[in-house]
Design an enzyme around this catalytic site. Structure first.
Site, short mmCIF file in Angstrom:
data_model
loop_
_atom_site.label_atom_id
_atom_site.label_comp_id
_atom_site.label_asym_id
_atom_site.label_seq_id
_atom_site.Cartn_x
_atom_site.Cartn_y
_atom_site.Cartn_z
N ARG A 1 51.59 46.30 -3.63
CA ARG A 1 51.42 45.87 -2.24
C ARG A 1 50.67 44.53 -2.25
NH1 ARG A 1 46.82 47.27 1.93
NH2 ARG A 1 47.60 45.88 3.53
N HIS B 1 47.58 39.50 6.45
CA HIS B 1 46.32 40.09 5.96
C HIS B 1 45.20 39.05 6.17
CE1 HIS B 1 44.46 43.18 3.02
NE2 HIS B 1 43.47 42.36 3.34
N GLU C 1 44.64 46.07 9.02
CA GLU C 1 43.31 46.38 9.55
C GLU C 1 42.89 45.60 10.79
OE1 GLU C 1 40.26 46.24 6.59
OE2 GLU C 1 41.19 47.81 5.40
N ASN D 1 44.10 52.54 5.26
CA ASN D 1 43.11 52.10 4.27
C ASN D 1 41.85 52.93 4.51
OD1 ASN D 1 44.97 50.12 3.69
ND2 ASN D 1 43.73 48.42 4.48
N TYR E 1 38.11 54.08 2.63
CA TYR E 1 37.17 53.91 1.52
C TYR E 1 36.01 54.89 1.57
CZ TYR E 1 39.37 49.37 0.50
OH TYR E 1 40.26 48.39 0.16
N GLU F 1 45.25 51.45 0.86
CA GLU F 1 44.10 50.92 0.11
C GLU F 1 43.08 52.03 -0.07
OE1 GLU F 1 42.00 47.45 1.69
OE2 GLU F 1 43.91 46.49 2.18
C1 GBH Z 1 39.45 46.26 3.05
O1 GBH Z 1 38.92 46.68 4.26
C2 GBH Z 1 40.22 44.96 3.20
O2 GBH Z 1 41.54 45.22 3.68
C3 GBH Z 1 40.33 44.21 1.90
O3 GBH Z 1 40.82 42.93 2.14
C4 GBH Z 1 39.00 44.20 1.21
O4 GBH Z 1 39.07 43.52 -0.01
C5 GBH Z 1 38.55 45.62 0.99
O5 GBH Z 1 38.36 46.19 2.22
C6 GBH Z 1 37.24 45.77 0.26
O6 GBH Z 1 36.18 45.20 0.97
O7 GBH Z 1 29.86 44.75 6.29
O8 GBH Z 1 28.91 46.77 7.20
O9 GBH Z 1 30.14 45.27 8.65
C7 GBH Z 1 38.20 47.89 4.19
C8 GBH Z 1 37.49 48.16 5.50
C9 GBH Z 1 36.08 47.13 7.08
C10 GBH Z 1 35.24 47.75 4.95
C11 GBH Z 1 34.87 46.25 7.28
C12 GBH Z 1 34.05 46.87 5.14
C13 GBH Z 1 32.59 45.88 6.76
C14 GBH Z 1 31.40 46.75 6.94
N1 GBH Z 1 36.38 47.26 5.67
N2 GBH Z 1 33.74 46.77 6.55
S1 GBH Z 1 29.97 45.82 7.31
#
Ligand code: GBH
Length: 494
Positions: free
Chosen positions: A99, A144, A189, A331, A333, A400
């Site tokens: 992807r 993206h 996202e 996505n 995490y 993701e």
């Molecule tokens: C992904 O988003 C992105 O799609 C990707 O590009 C990126 O590399 C990957 O995360 C890893 O970071 O800083 O406390 O405000 C995942 C969802 C949403 C997670 C925003 C981090 C920021 C939290 N992201 N979030 S904060």
């Protein structure tokens, strides 16, 4: 919390995987696909080469000191010149698909169809053909985060015209690459850049200068309209000949009540509606979640706005949006615990004040190099079950998932632990909960440019040496682990 015993159970045996009792012996179904992901801005580099125009990110990182380590993505992993090394890494992993995203300003340097960059077309043709030659399916994210600067100047996703601009761009991609692309992901996202990232703008400009509480929902509204229009365009013009499928990529932490109290349970539901339902509810049911309509409408009128800050869809738009997905792409995490945030009222208009929920992480959840990412595999399983139960048992693809650690960690046992626990819960969701999970994508193939974190945290299965002009890629231990999962389809053989 339920997560606790699983995580701590495995962590106490941190370097003794085989004794970790909870790991399932089941195998992933034969049809299950494994992939790895990246995005153009985070890996390509060549930011002003070969006819590429500047993107919003090129502008922002050169204008504002937003990146914590002072770095930028001018070269990043240099994938524009080294994509063959990326393909070799993917081949070594044995993934079914890759992807990646197409950089809108690399293809259309000014954002519009009036100028098409032939080198950009060539680059993506080379990448796609190179993947296919190795038996790796190319999955394309159309957008993206890297809006062409001219379109950013016009208001980015706040400008309703972006619906046309985006659809024109997507139409070009279908024409150019649709003969070979069978999985399209329109927009990555929207929650992140419509609501989360705006906090950076507030940090530099102050709350009064940034129209929070308005921009989030305008942005989200135009994202949904652009996605639906693109979905319908593909359906009418390309689907019968190209036979691909399309969705939009949504990100969500899974919100779980901090206790069994009615208030906390209610808080979790509100947060799920704001983070996920914002986009998913319209796609499945044709309109925004009622809690969003009510909260934002009530706050707007109490604040003296003559309209709800949450726009509404026309009848035609609703018709286009409902059902505009061939599967659900998520996505995911990490997870969070929710409680009502009684201290915040309606003095400020913003997304956070509209949901008015406070979130935190259970202290027992293992950490990572990113403050927002804590290990809670049970939340992943609960999220999958929630999607099944609330959104009509859809096909679900994880687009993701990954773990952040410190730079230059080649023996990345914590990443292996994360993947092992999360994939374990994926197996349970498939076999015990009957969730239609069909594909899993590791984020990320390579260590890459992490937006405002620069290169200070790493997500790669492959290490990239950013000190070295050649940007040498080296498999980490987690690459070997993932390769093994893919070839055995099991988590137990190491
Ligand atoms: C992904 O988003 C992105 O799609 C990707 O590009 C990126 O590399 C990957 O995360 C890893 O970071 O800083 O406390 O405000 C995942 C969802 C949403 C997670 C925003 C981090 C920021 C939290 N992201 N979030 S904060």
């Amino acid at each position: 919390m339920q997560c606790k015993w699983i995580v701590t159970g495995c962590l106490t045996l941190l370097f003794n995987w085989t004794s970790c009792q909870e790991i399932s012996n089941l195998t992933f179904p034969d049809s299950f696909l494994f992939g790895a992901a990246s995005s153009a801005y985070q890996i390509e580099g060549a930011w002003n080469e070969s006819g590429k125009g500047p993107s919003k990110w090129d502008f922002i990182i050169h204008a504002v000191p937003i990146v914590v380590d002072g770095s930028n993505a001018e070269v990043a992993c240099d994938s524009y010149h080294r994509y063959n090394e990326d393909i070799a890494a993917l081949k070594e992993l044995g993934v079914n698909y890759y992807r990646f995203s197409i950089a809108w300003p690399r293809l259309l340097p000014r954002g519009f169809l009036n100028e098409i960059n032939p080198d950009g077309v060539q680059y993506y043709n080379n990448l796609i053909d190179g993947l296919l030659a190795e038996g790796i399916e190319p999955w394309v994210t159309i957008f993206h985060a890297d809006t062409p600067f001219p379109i950013y100047y016009l208001g980015d996703w706040n400008n309703a015209n972006i619906v046309e601009y985006f659809t024109d761009y997507a139409d070009l991609l279908f024409q150019l690459f649709g003969d070979r692309i069978k999985t399209w992901l329109t927009i990555n996202e929207p929650l992140m850049y419509c609501a989360t990232f705006i906090k950076n703008a507030v940090r530099f400009l102050g709350q009064v200068s940034v129209p929070t509480g308005v921009t989030e929902y305008l942005c989200g509204h135009n994202v949904l309209r652009a996605h639906a229009k693109t979905y319908r365009l593909y359906e009418e013009k390309y689907k019968s000949s190209q036979k691909g499928r399309i969705s939009i990529v949504l990100n969500t932490d899974f919100s779980m009540p901090a206790s069994d109290s009615e208030a906390d349970v209610n808080a979790a539901q509100t947060k799920r509606d704001f983070d996920l339902g914002w986009f998913l509810h319209p796609l499945v049911y044709g309109d925004y979640p009622q809690r969003m309509i009510d909260n934002i409408g009530n706050h707007s009128s109490a604040q003296g706005y003559p309209f709800s800050r949450l726009p509404s869809f026309t009848v035609k738009e609703k018709k286009d949006i409902i059902g505009a997905y061939d599967f659900i792409a998520i996505n995911h995490y990490t997870s969070e615990l929710t409680v009502p945030n009684n201290s915040s009222g309606i003095t400020v208009s913003s997304y956070d004040d509209d949901h008015n929920i406070a979130t935190f992480k259970d202290p027992s959840w293992a950490g990572s190099a990113a403050s927002w990412l804590k290990v809670c595999p049970q939340g992943f399983r609960e999220m999958l079950v929630y999607l099944k139960n609330h959104y009509k048992n859809p096909e679900i693809v994880i687009t993701e998932q990954g773990y952040a650690d410190e730079p230059n960690t080649l023996n990345d046992m914590e990443r292996i632990n994360y993947y092992r626990l999360y994939l374990n819960d994926a197996l349970k969701a498939i076999y015990e909960d009957g969730v239609k999970l069909t594909a899993y994508t590791a984020w990320s193939l390579l260590d890459s440019f992490e937006w405002d974190s620069g290169y200070s945290i790493r997500f790669g299965l492959y290490h990239v040496d950013f000190e070295d002009g050649r940007r040498t890629r080296t498999p980490k231990e987690s690459a070997r682990f993932y390769k093994n999962v893919i070839s055995t389809r099991k988590l137990t053989d190491l």
